[in-house]
Design a protein around this motif. Structure first.
Motif, PDB file in Angstrom:
ATOM      1  N   ARG A  22       5.146   3.318   6.839  1.00 43.31           N
ATOM      2  CA  ARG A  22       4.254   3.282   7.525  1.00 43.31           C
ATOM      3  C   ARG A  22       4.741   2.018   9.292  1.00 43.31           C
ATOM      4  O   ARG A  22       5.380   1.477   9.096  1.00 43.31           O
ATOM      5  CB  ARG A  22       3.010   2.400   7.164  1.00 43.31           C
ATOM      6  CG  ARG A  22       2.204   2.931   5.955  1.00 43.31           C
ATOM      7  CD  ARG A  22       0.780   1.988   5.846  1.00 43.31           C
ATOM      8  NE  ARG A  22       0.098   2.374   4.666  1.00 43.31           N
ATOM      9  CZ  ARG A  22       0.372   1.975   3.541  1.00 43.31           C
ATOM     10  NH1 ARG A  22       1.514   1.163   2.533  1.00 43.31           N
ATOM     11  NH2 ARG A  22      -0.134   2.269   2.612  1.00 43.31           N
ATOM     12  N   GLN A  43      -1.528   9.534   8.503  1.00 41.83           N
ATOM     13  CA  GLN A  43      -2.093   8.878  10.361  1.00 41.83           C
ATOM     14  C   GLN A  43      -0.644   9.676  11.135  1.00 41.83           C
ATOM     15  O   GLN A  43       0.585   9.778  10.667  1.00 41.83           O
ATOM     16  CB  GLN A  43      -1.832   7.852  10.289  1.00 41.83           C
ATOM     17  CG  GLN A  43      -2.053   6.959  11.599  1.00 41.83           C
ATOM     18  CD  GLN A  43      -2.397   5.779  11.463  1.00 41.83           C
ATOM     19  OE1 GLN A  43      -2.886   4.950  10.711  1.00 41.83           O
ATOM     20  NE2 GLN A  43      -3.220   5.058  12.727  1.00 41.83           N
ATOM     21  N   GLU A  45       0.819  12.046  14.728  1.00 43.92           N
ATOM     22  CA  GLU A  45       0.937  13.646  15.290  1.00 43.92           C
ATOM     23  C   GLU A  45       2.257  13.837  16.027  1.00 43.92           C
ATOM     24  O   GLU A  45       2.644  12.161  16.680  1.00 43.92           O
ATOM     25  CB  GLU A  45      -0.459  13.710  15.979  1.00 43.92           C
ATOM     26  CG  GLU A  45      -0.540  12.971  17.080  1.00 43.92           C
ATOM     27  CD  GLU A  45      -1.853  13.573  18.029  1.00 43.92           C
ATOM     28  OE1 GLU A  45      -2.061  14.320  19.262  1.00 43.92           O
ATOM     29  OE2 GLU A  45      -2.928  13.257  17.233  1.00 43.92           O
ATOM     30  N   ALA A  59      -2.783  14.489  11.840  1.00 40.60           N
ATOM     31  CA  ALA A  59      -3.078  14.042  10.514  1.00 40.60           C
ATOM     32  C   ALA A  59      -3.938  14.336   9.773  1.00 40.60           C
ATOM     33  O   ALA A  59      -4.468  15.741   9.631  1.00 40.60           O
ATOM     34  CB  ALA A  59      -4.191  13.020  10.945  1.00 40.60           C
ATOM     35  N   HIS A  60      -3.312  14.361   8.450  1.00 39.09           N
ATOM     36  CA  HIS A  60      -4.148  15.346   7.210  1.00 39.09           C
ATOM     37  C   HIS A  60      -2.699  16.210   7.067  1.00 39.09           C
ATOM     38  O   HIS A  60      -3.831  17.025   6.068  1.00 39.09           O
ATOM     39  CB  HIS A  60      -5.691  15.605   7.035  1.00 39.09           C
ATOM     40  CG  HIS A  60      -6.460  14.684   7.633  1.00 39.09           C
ATOM     41  ND1 HIS A  60      -6.538  13.556   7.372  1.00 39.09           N
ATOM     42  CD2 HIS A  60      -7.240  14.364   9.131  1.00 39.09           C
ATOM     43  CE1 HIS A  60      -7.617  12.126   7.623  1.00 39.09           C
ATOM     44  NE2 HIS A  60      -7.844  12.637   8.589  1.00 39.09           N
ATOM     45  N   SER A  80      -0.556   8.917  18.882  1.00 31.46           N
ATOM     46  CA  SER A  80      -1.653   8.023  17.844  1.00 31.46           C
ATOM     47  C   SER A  80      -0.411   6.604  17.623  1.00 31.46           C
ATOM     48  O   SER A  80       1.128   7.054  17.931  1.00 31.46           O
ATOM     49  CB  SER A  80      -1.101   9.206  16.901  1.00 31.46           C
ATOM     50  OG  SER A  80      -1.622   8.233  15.449  1.00 31.46           O
ATOM     51  N   ARG A  82       0.328   4.748  15.455  1.00 35.69           N
ATOM     52  CA  ARG A  82       0.621   4.667  14.286  1.00 35.69           C
ATOM     53  C   ARG A  82       1.116   5.810  13.272  1.00 35.69           C
ATOM     54  O   ARG A  82      -0.030   6.251  13.775  1.00 35.69           O
ATOM     55  CB  ARG A  82      -0.189   3.056  13.680  1.00 35.69           C
ATOM     56  CG  ARG A  82      -0.640   1.783  14.089  1.00 35.69           C
ATOM     57  CD  ARG A  82       0.952   1.510  13.919  1.00 35.69           C
ATOM     58  NE  ARG A  82       1.686   1.004  13.296  1.00 35.69           N
ATOM     59  CZ  ARG A  82       2.457   0.356  12.977  1.00 35.69           C
ATOM     60  NH1 ARG A  82       3.291   0.182  13.346  1.00 35.69           N
ATOM     61  NH2 ARG A  82       3.254  -0.069  11.377  1.00 35.69           N
ATOM     62  N   SER A  83       1.838   5.418  12.666  1.00 35.29           N
ATOM     63  CA  SER A  83       2.159   6.614  11.734  1.00 35.29           C
ATOM     64  C   SER A  83       2.135   6.081  10.531  1.00 35.29           C
ATOM     65  O   SER A  83       2.736   5.284  10.031  1.00 35.29           O
ATOM     66  CB  SER A  83       3.419   7.564  12.119  1.00 35.29           C
ATOM     67  OG  SER A  83       3.617   7.693  13.357  1.00 35.29           O
ATOM     68  N   GLU A  84       1.617   7.158   9.703  1.00 33.64           N
ATOM     69  CA  GLU A  84       1.418   6.686   7.957  1.00 33.64           C
ATOM     70  C   GLU A  84       2.361   8.320   7.590  1.00 33.64           C
ATOM     71  O   GLU A  84       1.026   9.374   7.424  1.00 33.64           O
ATOM     72  CB  GLU A  84       0.712   6.689   7.444  1.00 33.64           C
ATOM     73  CG  GLU A  84       0.685   6.220   5.771  1.00 33.64           C
ATOM     74  CD  GLU A  84      -0.600   5.349   5.752  1.00 33.64           C
ATOM     75  OE1 GLU A  84      -0.746   5.340   4.446  1.00 33.64           O
ATOM     76  OE2 GLU A  84      -0.967   4.608   6.262  1.00 33.64           O
TER      77      GLU A  84
END
Length: 280
Positions: A22, A43, A45, A59-60, A80, A82-84
């Motif tokens: 994250r 989360q 892109e 995302a997804h 985006s 934030r990235s996860e």
């Protein structure tokens, strides 16, 4: 999982690694590791380079990247902030030399074959995401069982390759740094003219040596690669900024000739920029 300039060694005595990242942006250095990775992105892109090909991720997405396949994620922190990413790392021999060779697991052969070029999972994604959601609360035995379930689901799913060519030899750290510098420069400067002399200097090589070096490792010329980066970024602008004219999109992505832009766009995407905008 400690990250080195181009290799990620597996933690000692761990057959399967479950990792959650994250961050504001994903690790943006070109790298490779012996482990296969199956990643779920809740989360974020941006742009993903795998082997010789440039892709978008969002995302997804569910992504599979094979062992020793060079790749890099370039997060779009504007789209985006934030990235996860949730990832399972393992290799063909993680659970014993012949584990995946037993008859009961024969269906996994297709999974391992497809992973060599990387793949994006296009169906059964909700089921796979459901399995990823279980991992955080599971013990190691349960995580291994979940991994096998995910592999089974991926094998049954429709997928799309992430690359068409992967250099078969493992890169040295020096080679990794050189290719990373080239990729990073191209991704950051794609909107500006880039000469062969300029990019050769980035690679610290003569022009002729660089051309041979890049072609051998990507199966394409640097300028083919650069055009693909420009077209992928054009696709984002076409979809995300409908107020921009196609001509302006062309200019912002480094093309100084609208006719050339239209031609290259159709070669890579199978439709004109205007048709692409209509579809999305």
């Amino acid at each position: 999982m400690k990250v080195l300039p181009f290799k990620i060694p597996k933690p000692r005595n761990e057959a399967l690694v479950y990792q959650v990242d994250r961050e504001e942006a994903f690790y943006d250095q070109l790298h490779q590791h012996g482990e296969i990775q199956i990643s779920y992105i809740p989360q974020g892109e941006g742009t993903l380079i795998v082997g010789d090909s440039i892709n978008e991720y969002k995302a997804h997405d569910i992504l599979v990247i094979g062992g020793f396949v060079p790749h890099v994620f370039k997060s779009d922190t504007v789209a985006s902030p934030r990235s996860e990413m949730h990832t399972l790392f393992f290799d063909l021999h993680s659970f014993g030399k012949d584990f995946f060779e037993i008859a009961d697991l024969s269906l996994t052969k297709e999974f391992f074959k497809k992973s060599e070029l990387g793949m994006r999972v296009l169906s059964n994604t909700q089921q796979i995401i459901g399995e990823f959601h279980k991992l955080a609360s599971q013990n190691k035995v349960e995580q291994i069982a979940t991994l096998l379930t995910i592999i089974s689901l991926v094998t049954k799913s429709k997928t799309a390759s992430l690359s068409s060519f992967v250099y078969k030899k493992s890169f040295s750290d020096d080679e990794g740094k050189r290719m990373n510098n080239v990729y990073k420069y191209a991704m950051e400067q794609y909107s500006e003219p880039i000469s062969l002399e300029e990019i050769s200097t980035v690679a610290n090589m003569s022009r002729n040596a660089f051309c041979r070096y890049f072609k051998k490792r990507t199966n394409k010329t640097f300028f083919q690669f650069l055009i693909e980066i420009r077209i992928e970024n054009a696709c984002k602008l076409i979809v995300n900024k409908p107020e921009l004219s196609i001509s302006l999109v062309s200019e912002e992505c480094g093309f100084n000739n609208i006719a050339n832009f239209n031609r290259k766009f159709k070669e890579l995407k199978g439709c004109s920029p205007t048709q692409y905008r209509t579809r999305f």
